[in-house]
Design a protein around this motif. Structure first.
Motif: not given
Length: 85
Positions: A32-44
């Motif tokens: 869910i978080i993704g590498r380096g927070g990439s999935n969270i950033k994309s979701l936002k």
């Protein structure tokens, strides 16, 4: 990031916020978080979500006077309305 947890949480009393809490297995959180927070950033970026946070890895709860450890984490998502979350 503040050391006071109440300062970093979204305002639950705000009339324009919709808050979703999801219980997740700890083993899924990395995806869910993704590498380096990439999935969270994309979701936002792709939605109106304004706040995303996962609880700490080790989460302890009190049940009947006993402390229990759980392998689940809480994900909090906040947005201006239901469809944004």
């Amino acid at each position: 990031r503040s050391d006071n947890p109440s300062e970093s949480l979204p305002d639950e009393n705000a009339s324009t916020s919709f808050i979703v809490r999801i219980l997740l297995p700890s083993t899924c959180c990395g995806m869910i978080i993704g590498r380096g927070g990439s999935n969270i950033k994309s979701l936002k970026e792709k939605s109106e979500v304004t706040y995303i946070q996962l609880s700490p890895k080790e989460h302890e709860v009190m049940v009947g006077g006993n402390t229990l450890s759980t392998s689940e984490r809480i994900m909090i998502i906040t947005g201006p309305n239901f469809t944004s979350c």
